[in-house]
Scaffold this motif. Structure first.
Motif, mmCIF file in Angstrom:
data_model
loop_
_atom_site.group_PDB
_atom_site.id
_atom_site.type_symbol
_atom_site.label_atom_id
_atom_site.label_comp_id
_atom_site.label_asym_id
_atom_site.label_seq_id
_atom_site.Cartn_x
_atom_site.Cartn_y
_atom_site.Cartn_z
ATOM 1 N N LEU A 199 22.661 -47.280 -39.710
ATOM 2 C CA LEU A 199 21.620 -48.392 -39.204
ATOM 3 C C LEU A 199 20.031 -47.774 -39.602
ATOM 4 C CD1 LEU A 199 22.987 -48.251 -35.462
ATOM 5 C CD2 LEU A 199 23.607 -50.062 -37.312
ATOM 6 N N ALA A 210 27.803 -45.203 -28.570
ATOM 7 C CA ALA A 210 26.321 -45.559 -29.123
ATOM 8 C C ALA A 210 25.737 -44.115 -29.540
ATOM 9 C CB ALA A 210 25.680 -46.319 -27.924
ATOM 10 N N VAL A 211 25.885 -43.139 -28.401
ATOM 11 C CA VAL A 211 25.072 -41.983 -28.782
ATOM 12 C C VAL A 211 25.677 -41.190 -29.946
ATOM 13 C CG1 VAL A 211 24.839 -39.432 -27.642
ATOM 14 C CG2 VAL A 211 24.524 -41.545 -26.250
ATOM 15 N N PRO A 264 23.619 -51.556 -29.829
ATOM 16 C CA PRO A 264 22.661 -50.512 -29.968
ATOM 17 C C PRO A 264 21.434 -51.235 -30.270
ATOM 18 C CG PRO A 264 24.672 -50.036 -31.410
ATOM 19 C CD PRO A 264 24.915 -51.421 -30.732
ATOM 20 N N TRP A 265 20.283 -50.856 -29.682
ATOM 21 C CA TRP A 265 19.189 -51.369 -29.941
ATOM 22 C C TRP A 265 18.068 -50.386 -30.624
ATOM 23 C CZ3 TRP A 265 15.123 -51.524 -25.393
ATOM 24 C CH2 TRP A 265 14.134 -52.396 -25.749
ATOM 25 N N PHE A 291 15.439 -59.219 -25.264
ATOM 26 C CA PHE A 291 14.104 -58.400 -25.011
ATOM 27 C C PHE A 291 13.017 -59.248 -25.610
ATOM 28 C CE2 PHE A 291 11.003 -55.300 -26.627
ATOM 29 C CZ PHE A 291 10.612 -54.572 -25.456
ATOM 30 N N ASN A 317 19.785 -41.441 -22.946
ATOM 31 C CA ASN A 317 20.806 -41.946 -23.702
ATOM 32 C C ASN A 317 20.478 -42.543 -24.897
ATOM 33 O OD1 ASN A 317 22.897 -40.834 -22.259
ATOM 34 N ND2 ASN A 317 23.204 -42.598 -21.179
ATOM 35 N N THR A 318 19.283 -42.079 -25.697
ATOM 36 C CA THR A 318 18.629 -42.553 -26.757
ATOM 37 C C THR A 318 19.178 -41.778 -28.046
ATOM 38 O OG1 THR A 318 16.704 -41.259 -26.761
ATOM 39 C CG2 THR A 318 16.455 -43.635 -25.915
ATOM 40 N N TRP A 319 19.470 -42.092 -29.012
ATOM 41 C CA TRP A 319 19.509 -41.380 -30.465
ATOM 42 C C TRP A 319 18.783 -41.613 -31.466
ATOM 43 C CZ3 TRP A 319 22.648 -45.339 -28.640
ATOM 44 C CH2 TRP A 319 23.119 -46.324 -29.533
ATOM 45 N N GLU A 320 18.901 -40.860 -32.442
ATOM 46 C CA GLU A 320 17.851 -41.182 -33.432
ATOM 47 C C GLU A 320 18.913 -41.432 -34.781
ATOM 48 O OE1 GLU A 320 14.442 -38.402 -34.157
ATOM 49 O OE2 GLU A 320 13.995 -39.823 -35.795
ATOM 50 N N VAL A 321 18.521 -42.527 -35.504
ATOM 51 C CA VAL A 321 19.026 -42.560 -36.777
ATOM 52 C C VAL A 321 18.026 -42.370 -37.713
ATOM 53 C CG1 VAL A 321 19.885 -44.296 -38.544
ATOM 54 C CG2 VAL A 321 20.576 -44.403 -36.124
ATOM 55 N N ASP A 353 28.838 -46.286 -24.071
ATOM 56 C CA ASP A 353 27.474 -45.558 -24.095
ATOM 57 C C ASP A 353 27.681 -44.303 -24.927
ATOM 58 O OD1 ASP A 353 26.116 -47.494 -22.645
ATOM 59 O OD2 ASP A 353 26.435 -46.183 -20.765
ATOM 60 N N GLY A 393 15.552 -45.332 -36.711
ATOM 61 C CA GLY A 393 14.621 -45.582 -35.489
ATOM 62 C C GLY A 393 15.325 -44.892 -34.474
ATOM 63 N N ILE A 394 14.719 -45.062 -33.340
ATOM 64 C CA ILE A 394 15.281 -44.571 -31.929
ATOM 65 C C ILE A 394 16.321 -45.534 -31.440
ATOM 66 C CG2 ILE A 394 14.880 -43.461 -29.646
ATOM 67 C CD1 ILE A 394 13.524 -41.706 -31.807
ATOM 68 N N TYR A 395 17.447 -45.298 -30.880
ATOM 69 C CA TYR A 395 18.240 -46.419 -30.473
ATOM 70 C C TYR A 395 18.672 -46.133 -29.049
ATOM 71 C CZ TYR A 395 19.064 -48.465 -35.193
ATOM 72 O OH TYR A 395 18.817 -49.049 -36.389
ATOM 73 N N ARG A 396 18.929 -47.138 -28.358
ATOM 74 C CA ARG A 396 19.658 -46.796 -26.900
ATOM 75 C C ARG A 396 20.926 -48.134 -26.882
ATOM 76 N NH1 ARG A 396 15.489 -48.738 -22.358
ATOM 77 N NH2 ARG A 396 17.340 -48.475 -20.909
ATOM 78 N N ASN A 397 21.751 -48.072 -26.255
ATOM 79 C CA ASN A 397 22.712 -48.978 -26.040
ATOM 80 C C ASN A 397 22.090 -49.895 -25.150
ATOM 81 O OD1 ASN A 397 25.113 -50.430 -26.530
ATOM 82 N ND2 ASN A 397 26.211 -49.281 -24.644
ATOM 83 N N ILE A 435 14.920 -49.489 -30.655
ATOM 84 C CA ILE A 435 13.777 -49.565 -29.659
ATOM 85 C C ILE A 435 12.507 -49.698 -30.489
ATOM 86 C CG2 ILE A 435 12.562 -48.699 -27.593
ATOM 87 C CD1 ILE A 435 15.119 -46.940 -27.393
ATOM 88 N N LYS A 485 25.208 -37.111 -12.264
ATOM 89 C CA LYS A 485 24.181 -37.949 -11.439
ATOM 90 C C LYS A 485 24.718 -38.784 -10.568
ATOM 91 C CE LYS A 485 20.726 -38.353 -14.634
ATOM 92 N NZ LYS A 485 20.332 -38.993 -16.204
ATOM 93 N N LEU A 507 13.744 -55.784 -19.164
ATOM 94 C CA LEU A 507 12.504 -55.005 -19.870
ATOM 95 C C LEU A 507 11.554 -55.882 -20.645
ATOM 96 C CD1 LEU A 507 14.855 -52.006 -21.282
ATOM 97 C CD2 LEU A 507 13.399 -52.037 -19.271
#
Lengths: 344, 616
Positions: free
Chosen positions: B232, B39-40, B416-417, B385, A339-343, B36, B235-239, B419, B192, B248
């Motif tokens: 934003l 965020a995606v 959103p973070w 974090f 569940n990551t996404w790229e900006v 989620d 970068g690579i983000y995740r919620n 990472i 899942k 973490l």
């Protein structure tokens, strides 16, 4: 090449002394415990002094780590088992001992004690039980007998006492023993057995406080009375006591009775044979509670020893299993999970 | 047959949605899934779960209502939103409890099936609000969600009760349609989650799709909304929620310090998640000890710290109170230890599931003797974090206990973070002392830290404990002058940390008339209020404290620059008290203690008020 070429220096009692002046009151039973510990530890096979840690709480007994030449941690009241638990889990390679008293372990620290027993943390706990609060100068403790007159019970205590050995058995401690400060040889044997035990080992030491509770165990320690009042538990041996071993303990149902072995009607074969590996706890409880009856002798020795995996071992094993399955942790994988996404 | 329906596609910048239902209705799950997915698709977002302390309060009652608010946007946002634009109410109680906070003319989606006599009575409605005209100011969509869910699941073998449990997925599907979100992330999640229960995969997916299709094919909704991805930082983000970010952070800190991580903890709302998360990371060698009580939680951590681990304990206010004495022991033994307090409403049991900032003074002063600990606070969910790593760094570098303050809002809220690259996070240098010559357990380095000599090191056998220590030698000492010296040294060591913490940063107008300061979880609300007031033409600046004990070096200089200093806090003025007594600077306070985050509008009004009212 022979192993004898390796110069292994044999440790002595002196190595286990920190060398500072011991400051217990003259005649205190704690001296005896310190002496036996310092004498016994050097004899333990492959002992590395730097891997031994003594942890304590608060009270006279809890000054113990200062006198030991090992690593030591003088904690806060009642929390020694919890501090020791964290240390042992973090460092399973260490041998962790706890020195504690009846107020420290059974009153303020009761919760930590029963849970350390239940979890079978690989700790060696020595309870200095003098049945009184000594360091605060003489108040009744959770092991003081009902009716005891102290500074906080001028008309006699109305509290019922804990039986520490019974509490340890009930909490499923995997090694439970009792001894007396005035029986140095027996105490040394118990310390030796506890040290060899893998899992939580608990030793209750009846210990005299010459200032605030003098003579409370005198019937168990004085020459002319002790043989009639103490029964020594030995695995596989019948329970007999008395000056000439003329008395035995027999079970009638769940009731212990004393039999006179001089009487030809009775035989030593009728006596209860001690089995410290007993699956059932029932006989252990019966023995622990012999002290409830004034006619019965007080048992000392190993009440129970069970071998089962320790908490700290089980935790390491689980970590190994998961690591084997998942592979060693990677921070990259941990942070950049699904569940990551790229900006852009 | 298939007549093409005219649906108006409308682009909007932001929206605030609140999902509300019974505590057994799965509203937290629905909200989390929506977040989620949102965020995606690249929106900025901020969430506020708001649930009762009762796990399953009696169905249909007002006190059993559980809510999840979500603010999402095509631009940068900082709060979960003051007032929802949309309310999804699964029963009358959920409607009643949340209506007053809904925006005028907002959209209400209700499950009309639940508006029966019994539920109306439980919600204390005298007449049915769907019929009596009391909702006339709103845009009401009454949809028989239960009936439609049953219909969608007709050919499944689930019981009626199990079918009914799928209705939150129907609502979720409908909201996905309404806001143009893909269903795939949730479908993946369902697959899942119910890996071993294929009948539930099938049913939940059917309910989800039925909700989506309901929006698509019925003519109830004339408008569908699109919110473009937020611009934003690349970068690579995740919620991420605050509690997960905290967990973490510690795993990373331990790796960066080359130490094993030990957590001693006792479950407590809202901190338990950290223990739960860390229990999963066995492949990092993390040892989690679920202790018999709060005191054993910290005591075991102290033992682990003595043994050379990065030791932490996690709790909330009542637990911090129980850890008080042992915290003092960590101060006296000068061992590295991080204590996380996820603050909740107090005193006593208080409001277990609600947020508050009222443990600052407890953290600063709540121990016997002069017992200084370092205090740091996280500003946003993802900042947990960074602050977990900072807290660990300070503890290990200065051999001191550190309290990390977060709160219920940060802990459960998410955003959103971006990472960070693992390599960009600096190492934490730690060296165990091994030299036997001239070893003294309380000697000090230039940072005033004592050496960390762990058991197992030959020749360094020593004893520490709670009794006062002689400086340098570490022997027990009752000497009056030594005690005075040690009292001062322990505080001085904390103050030394100033050398390694960042300056207080000021955002906003250079020539601001007012500086709005804050600490902890209020960052987002203050920031948004500052942005709004600046847009209105006021000269406003903001500075946020992440380091509270010690304060950053430039604190006094910053505070003295402005005509007005305003400090909103979710307490009665605890940081204000500390700042005033340390710097003798007048501070305007703004204190609201309702168990909820600040409303941006309230802070905005206060700023304008301090500046002498409207400039329009």
């Amino acid at each position: 090449m022979s192993n004898t070429e390796i110069n292994v220096e044999k440790l002595t009692a002196k190595d286990f002394s920190s060398g500072i002046d011991v400051r217990w009151c003259p005649g205190c039973g704690d001296y005896s415990i310190l002496a036996q510990v310092q004498r016994t530890l050097p004899n333990i096979e492959n002992i590395e002094k730097e891997k031994v840690v003594w942890v304590s709480g608060i009270g006279c007994s809890s000054r113990f780590p200062y006198y030991m030449g090992t690593y030591g941690f003088h904690g806060i009241h009642g929390r020694a088992p919890a501090i020791a638990t964290g240390l042992k889990i973090a460092r399973p390679d260490l041998t962790v001992w706890v020195a504690t008293g009846d107020g420290d372990l059974l009153s303020i620290g009761g919760n930590h004690f029963i849970h350390a027993c239940r979890k079978n943390i690989d700790l060696k706990i020595i309870l200095f039980n003098n049945q009184i609060y000594g360091l605060t100068k003489g108040q009744y403790s959770p092991t003081s007998e009902k009716g005891k007159v102290t500074k906080t019970s001028p008309y006699g205590s109305v509290d019922y006492p804990f039986n520490a050995t019974s509490l340890a058995l009930g909490s499923n401690a995997s090694f439970v023993a009792r001894t007396i400060d005035r029986e140095p040889k027996h105490m040394a044997e118990m310390i030796d057995r506890a040290a060899a035990h893998k899992g939580l080992a608990f030793i209750e030491v009846y210990q005299n406080c010459p200032i605030f509770n003098d003579g409370t165990f005198s019937e168990l320690t004085e020459k002319d009375t002790k043989e009639d009042n103490v029964v020594i538990l030995e695995h596989g041996k019948p329970m007999v006591f008395g000056k000439n071993k003329e008395k035995g303990i027999k079970l009638e149902g769940f009731h212990p009775v004393i039999v006179d072995l001089n009487d030809p009607k009775n035989s030593i074969d009728d006596c209860l044979v001690h089995n410290e590996k007993d699956d059932s706890l029932i006989r252990g409880f019966i023995l622990a509670h012999l002290t409830d009856s004034p006619d019965m002798p007080t048992p000392i020795g190993v009440f129970r020893q069970r071998i089962k995996p320790t908490y700290d071992e089980a935790m390491v094993e689980q970590i190994d299993q998961v690591t084997k399955k998942k592979g060693k942790g990677s921070l990259e994988k941990l942070l950049f999970t699904q569940n990551t996404w790229e900006v852009k | 047959m298939s007549e093409v329906r005219e649906i108006q596609e409308k682009h909007i910048d932001e929206v605030t949605v609140r999902f509300a239902g019974d505590s057994g209705d799965g509203m937290q799950l629905t909200g989390t899934q929506f977040s989620d997915t949102t965020a995606v698709v690249g929106n900025d977002l901020s969430t506020l779960p708001d649930y009762p302390a009762e796990i399953r309060a009696p169905a249909g009652t007002l006190y059993g209502v559980s809510g999840f608010q979500l603010h999402f946007s095509s631009s940068d946002i900082h709060t979960p939103g003051d007032v929802p634009d949309v309310l999804v109410a699964m029963n009358p109680a959920a409607l009643k409890k949340n209506l007053s906070e809904l925006k005028r003319s907002g959209l209400i989606i209700v499950n009309s099936d639940s508006f029966d006599k019994k539920n109306l009575k439980l919600a204390e409605y005298e007449s049915n609000p769907l019929e009596d005209g009391s909702l006339s100011g709103f845009d009401v969509m009454d949809i028989p969600i239960t009936t439609l869910t049953y219909a969608a699941l007709e050919d499944t073998e689930l019981s009626q009760k199990e079918k009914s449990r799928c209705k939150n997925f129907f609502a979720l599907g409908l909201m996905y349609w309404l806001y143009n979100r893909p269903m795939e992330p949730t479908i993946d999640w369902i697959e899942k989650k119910f890996k071993n229960k294929p009948q539930f995969i099938d049913a939940n997916e059917k309910a989800l799709k039925a909700g989506y299709n309901f929006g698509d094919i019925t003519e109830r909704f004339a408008t569908r909304y699109t919110i473009e991805p937020a611009k934003l930082k690349p970068g690579i983000y995740r919620n991420i929620s605050g509690n997960e970010a905290t967990a973490l952070g510690f795993v990373v800190a331990a790796e960066k310090a080359g130490l094993n991580l030990f957590l001693g903890s006792y479950p407590i709302t809202p901190a338990s998640d950290i223990l739960q998360y860390l229990s999963n990371y066995k492949e990092f060698g993390v040892k989690t000890f679920q202790a018999e009580d709060e005191i054993a939680g910290i005591a075991s951590a102290i033992g682990a710290a003595f043994g050379g681990n990065l030791a932490i304990t996690t709790t909330s206010g009542p637990g911090l109170a129980l850890k008080t004495e042992a915290t003092g022991l960590a101060v006296m033994t000068e061992l590295p230890l991080v204590i996380v307090n996820v603050q909740r409403g107090g005193p006593s049991t208080g409001l277990p599931t609600k947020t508050e900032q009222a443990d600052l003074l407890q953290s600063m002063y709540g121990r016997n003797g002069e017992s200084p600990v370092a205090i740091v606070a996280a500003a946003t969910p993802s900042d947990c974090f960074n602050m977990a790593i900072e807290a660990s760094r300070l503890a290990l570098t200065y051999m001191s206990p550190v309290i990390l303050l977060t709160d219920g809002y940060l802990a459960n809220g998410s955003e959103p973070w971006n990472i960070p690259a693992v390599d960009s996070i600096p190492e934490i240098p730690v060296k165990f002392h091994t030299e036997v010559e001239n070893y003294h357990s309380y000697s000090r380095d230039e940072k005033l830290a004592r050496p960390w000599a762990i058991p197992g090191t030959k020749g360094l056998e020593h004893r520490i404990g709670g009794l006062e220590k002689a400086n340098i030698t570490g022997d027990v000492s009752y000497d009056p002058d030594n005690h005075f010296e040690m009292v001062k040294l322990r505080e001085e060591k904390i103050q030394k940390m100033k050398d390694s913490i960042p300056d207080l940063e000021v955002e906003g107008d250079k020539d601001a008339e007012i500086l709005v300061i804050g600490w902890g979880g209020t960052y987002g609300a203050i920031k948004e209020a500052v942005i709004h007031t600046r847009k209105k033409g006021y000269k406003v600046a903001q500075a946020h404290f992440k380091f509270i004990h010690p304060f950053p070096k430039n604190t006094e200089e910053v505070l003295r620059k402005y005509k007005h200093v305003l400090l909103p806090e979710i307490n009665l003025g605890q940081l204000a008290k500390v700042l005033k007594s340390e710097f003798l600077i007048p501070i305007e306070q703004f204190n609201v203690v309702r168990g909820l985050p600040f409303r941006v509008g309230d802070i905005e009004n206060k700023i304008i008020d301090v500046l002498g009212g409207s400039n329009e």
